[in-house]
Design a protein around this motif. Sequence first.
Motif, PDB file in Angstrom:
ATOM      1  N   LYS A 133      25.906 -15.589  23.187  1.00 59.50           N
ATOM      2  CA  LYS A 133      26.618 -16.362  22.210  1.00 59.50           C
ATOM      3  C   LYS A 133      28.089 -15.862  22.121  1.00 59.50           C
ATOM      4  CE  LYS A 133      23.297 -15.905  18.970  1.00 59.50           C
ATOM      5  NZ  LYS A 133      22.160 -15.661  19.329  1.00 59.50           N
ATOM      6  N   LEU A 134      29.026 -16.876  21.439  1.00 59.14           N
ATOM      7  CA  LEU A 134      30.257 -16.436  21.244  1.00 59.14           C
ATOM      8  C   LEU A 134      30.202 -15.338  20.312  1.00 59.14           C
ATOM      9  CD1 LEU A 134      31.783 -20.098  20.765  1.00 59.14           C
ATOM     10  CD2 LEU A 134      32.043 -18.464  22.761  1.00 59.14           C
ATOM     11  N   GLU A 135      29.483 -15.184  19.420  1.00 58.84           N
ATOM     12  CA  GLU A 135      29.452 -14.201  18.487  1.00 58.84           C
ATOM     13  C   GLU A 135      28.980 -12.691  18.824  1.00 58.84           C
ATOM     14  OE1 GLU A 135      28.053 -17.338  18.000  1.00 58.84           O
ATOM     15  OE2 GLU A 135      26.157 -17.068  16.754  1.00 58.84           O
ATOM     16  N   ASP A 136      28.556 -12.893  20.179  1.00 54.00           N
ATOM     17  CA  ASP A 136      28.266 -11.616  20.798  1.00 54.00           C
ATOM     18  C   ASP A 136      29.368 -10.863  21.308  1.00 54.00           C
ATOM     19  OD1 ASP A 136      25.177 -13.046  21.908  1.00 54.00           O
ATOM     20  OD2 ASP A 136      25.324 -12.083  20.347  1.00 54.00           O
ATOM     21  N   SER A 137      30.608 -11.423  21.367  1.00 53.09           N
ATOM     22  CA  SER A 137      31.667 -11.006  21.739  1.00 53.09           C
ATOM     23  C   SER A 137      32.158  -9.618  20.666  1.00 53.09           C
ATOM     24  CB  SER A 137      33.104 -11.675  21.755  1.00 53.09           C
ATOM     25  OG  SER A 137      32.692 -12.666  22.550  1.00 53.09           O
ATOM     26  N   ALA A 138      32.219  -8.562  21.437  1.00 51.67           N
ATOM     27  CA  ALA A 138      32.331  -7.006  20.563  1.00 51.67           C
ATOM     28  C   ALA A 138      32.322  -6.035  21.538  1.00 51.67           C
ATOM     29  CB  ALA A 138      31.070  -7.078  20.004  1.00 51.67           C
ATOM     30  N   MET A 139      32.672  -4.684  20.989  1.00 53.01           N
ATOM     31  CA  MET A 139      32.495  -3.695  21.891  1.00 53.01           C
ATOM     32  C   MET A 139      31.205  -3.115  21.695  1.00 53.01           C
ATOM     33  SD  MET A 139      34.526  -1.618  23.708  1.00 53.01           S
ATOM     34  CE  MET A 139      35.931  -1.297  23.562  1.00 53.01           C
ATOM     35  N   TYR A 140      30.425  -2.737  22.655  1.00 51.09           N
ATOM     36  CA  TYR A 140      29.067  -2.103  22.682  1.00 51.09           C
ATOM     37  C   TYR A 140      29.364  -0.638  23.149  1.00 51.09           C
ATOM     38  CZ  TYR A 140      27.359  -6.833  21.891  1.00 51.09           C
ATOM     39  OH  TYR A 140      27.199  -8.179  21.166  1.00 51.09           O
ATOM     40  N   PHE A 141      28.875   0.093  22.102  1.00 54.27           N
ATOM     41  CA  PHE A 141      28.561   1.626  22.315  1.00 54.27           C
ATOM     42  C   PHE A 141      27.234   2.030  22.377  1.00 54.27           C
ATOM     43  CE2 PHE A 141      33.134   2.368  21.575  1.00 54.27           C
ATOM     44  CZ  PHE A 141      33.582   1.731  20.525  1.00 54.27           C
ATOM     45  N   CYS A 142      27.133   2.727  23.548  1.00 59.32           N
ATOM     46  CA  CYS A 142      25.868   3.646  23.735  1.00 59.32           C
ATOM     47  C   CYS A 142      26.113   5.063  23.206  1.00 59.32           C
ATOM     48  CB  CYS A 142      25.383   3.439  25.179  1.00 59.32           C
ATOM     49  SG  CYS A 142      24.131   4.539  25.819  1.00 59.32           S
ATOM     50  N   ALA A 143      25.029   5.567  22.811  1.00 58.48           N
ATOM     51  CA  ALA A 143      25.235   6.974  22.154  1.00 58.48           C
ATOM     52  C   ALA A 143      23.574   7.524  22.517  1.00 58.48           C
ATOM     53  CB  ALA A 143      25.394   6.960  20.839  1.00 58.48           C
ATOM     54  N   SER A 144      24.002   8.900  22.576  1.00 60.31           N
ATOM     55  CA  SER A 144      22.570   9.611  22.860  1.00 60.31           C
ATOM     56  C   SER A 144      22.516  10.918  21.834  1.00 60.31           C
ATOM     57  CB  SER A 144      22.328   9.885  24.280  1.00 60.31           C
ATOM     58  OG  SER A 144      23.481  10.907  24.773  1.00 60.31           O
ATOM     59  N   SER A 145      21.426  11.477  21.745  1.00 60.27           N
ATOM     60  CA  SER A 145      21.366  12.784  20.952  1.00 60.27           C
ATOM     61  C   SER A 145      20.156  13.516  21.233  1.00 60.27           C
ATOM     62  CB  SER A 145      21.059  12.554  19.223  1.00 60.27           C
ATOM     63  OG  SER A 145      20.166  11.844  18.994  1.00 60.27           O
ATOM     64  N   GLU A 146      20.278  14.694  20.951  1.00 60.44           N
ATOM     65  CA  GLU A 146      18.840  15.654  21.324  1.00 60.44           C
ATOM     66  C   GLU A 146      17.907  15.545  20.652  1.00 60.44           C
ATOM     67  OE1 GLU A 146      19.688  19.864  22.312  1.00 60.44           O
ATOM     68  OE2 GLU A 146      21.596  19.415  21.820  1.00 60.44           O
ATOM     69  N   GLY A 147      17.849  15.296  19.203  1.00 60.08           N
ATOM     70  CA  GLY A 147      16.991  15.180  18.405  1.00 60.08           C
ATOM     71  C   GLY A 147      17.304  13.866  17.267  1.00 60.08           C
ATOM     72  N   VAL A 148      16.573  13.847  16.329  1.00 54.93           N
ATOM     73  CA  VAL A 148      16.659  12.799  15.452  1.00 54.93           C
ATOM     74  C   VAL A 148      16.995  13.375  13.808  1.00 54.93           C
ATOM     75  CG1 VAL A 148      15.771  10.565  16.829  1.00 54.93           C
ATOM     76  CG2 VAL A 148      14.282  12.355  15.156  1.00 54.93           C
ATOM     77  N   SER A 149      17.041  14.423  13.914  1.00 59.41           N
ATOM     78  CA  SER A 149      17.251  15.010  12.623  1.00 59.41           C
ATOM     79  C   SER A 149      18.837  14.492  12.037  1.00 59.41           C
ATOM     80  CB  SER A 149      17.270  16.542  11.977  1.00 59.41           C
ATOM     81  OG  SER A 149      18.328  17.354  12.743  1.00 59.41           O
ATOM     82  N   GLY A 150      19.414  14.517  10.842  1.00 58.44           N
ATOM     83  CA  GLY A 150      20.770  14.334  10.520  1.00 58.44           C
ATOM     84  C   GLY A 150      21.483  15.354  11.267  1.00 58.44           C
ATOM     85  N   ALA A 151      21.215  16.649  11.438  1.00 63.70           N
ATOM     86  CA  ALA A 151      21.805  17.350  11.922  1.00 63.70           C
ATOM     87  C   ALA A 151      22.201  17.241  13.506  1.00 63.70           C
ATOM     88  CB  ALA A 151      21.323  18.971  11.866  1.00 63.70           C
ATOM     89  N   ASN A 152      21.424  16.248  14.091  1.00 61.67           N
ATOM     90  CA  ASN A 152      21.802  16.102  15.575  1.00 61.67           C
ATOM     91  C   ASN A 152      23.010  14.936  15.619  1.00 61.67           C
ATOM     92  OD1 ASN A 152      18.471  16.381  15.567  1.00 61.67           O
ATOM     93  ND2 ASN A 152      19.757  17.476  17.265  1.00 61.67           N
ATOM     94  N   VAL A 153      23.870  15.258  16.643  1.00 65.10           N
ATOM     95  CA  VAL A 153      25.163  14.758  16.479  1.00 65.10           C
ATOM     96  C   VAL A 153      24.798  13.820  17.637  1.00 65.10           C
ATOM     97  CG1 VAL A 153      27.478  14.956  17.298  1.00 65.10           C
ATOM     98  CG2 VAL A 153      26.522  16.799  15.673  1.00 65.10           C
TER      99      VAL A 153
END
Lengths: 115, 115
Positions: free
Chosen positions: A83-103
């Motif tokens: 849709k038109l409103e899907d126009s955006a910048m899409y960022f992928c990210a990854s992390s080693e873990g899921v605690s708040g300390a994982n960047v």
Amino acid sequence: EPEVTQTPSHQVTQMGQEVILRCVPISNHLYFYWYRQILGQKVEFLVSFYNNEISEKSEIFDDQFSVERPDGSNFTLKIRSTKLEDSAMYFCASSEGVSGANVLTFGAGSRLTVL
Amino acid sequence: AQSVTQPDIHITVSEGASLELRCNYSYGATPYLFWYVQSPGQGLQLLLKYFSGDTLVQGIKGFEAEFKRSQSSFNLRKPSVHWSDAAEYFCAVAAFSGGYNKLIFGAGTRLAVHP
């Protein structure tokens, strides 16, 4: 330094078309994410993915969106009927873990333009 | 609900001048806080993070940030700005939901540097 790679860097598509955005996360990371940034707006969380399933998704991530890890390296975001409103910048990210300390390490983004 | 506010949408400084970018957060528990920078055409690069301990944290490129719990703030500072620092800066807090974290971003502050 390890990095997250995204392709394409820019895609232009017609409304109603399917789009697949691709990401290669950092090799030893286990958690994967998609965020998006509509022009002039905040970076917003879309979805997180772990162990081949969605662990959390936002209200933005409706039935038009899907994610998968088709092989050992790629992580994809599919928009089934853009849709038109899907126009955006899409960022992928990854992390080693899921605690708040994982960047989270982000890719350079894929700019999607829907006409 | 968790949120991040960056009051300044656009800041212009002269090269060599000091810089402070403001960030206020709303989060019930001890927050994990981040500053990311986005240069034109680039992804989101982590500048620094605060998890615990010393409230003054050092990051890359000469940046530092100070966590002030009493003010719910995590302002980013640099004593002497370089022209290459022109970019958009995002403050973020890690929010826990169902055991998995996600980043909540502020709206960003765009920094322009005059020669």
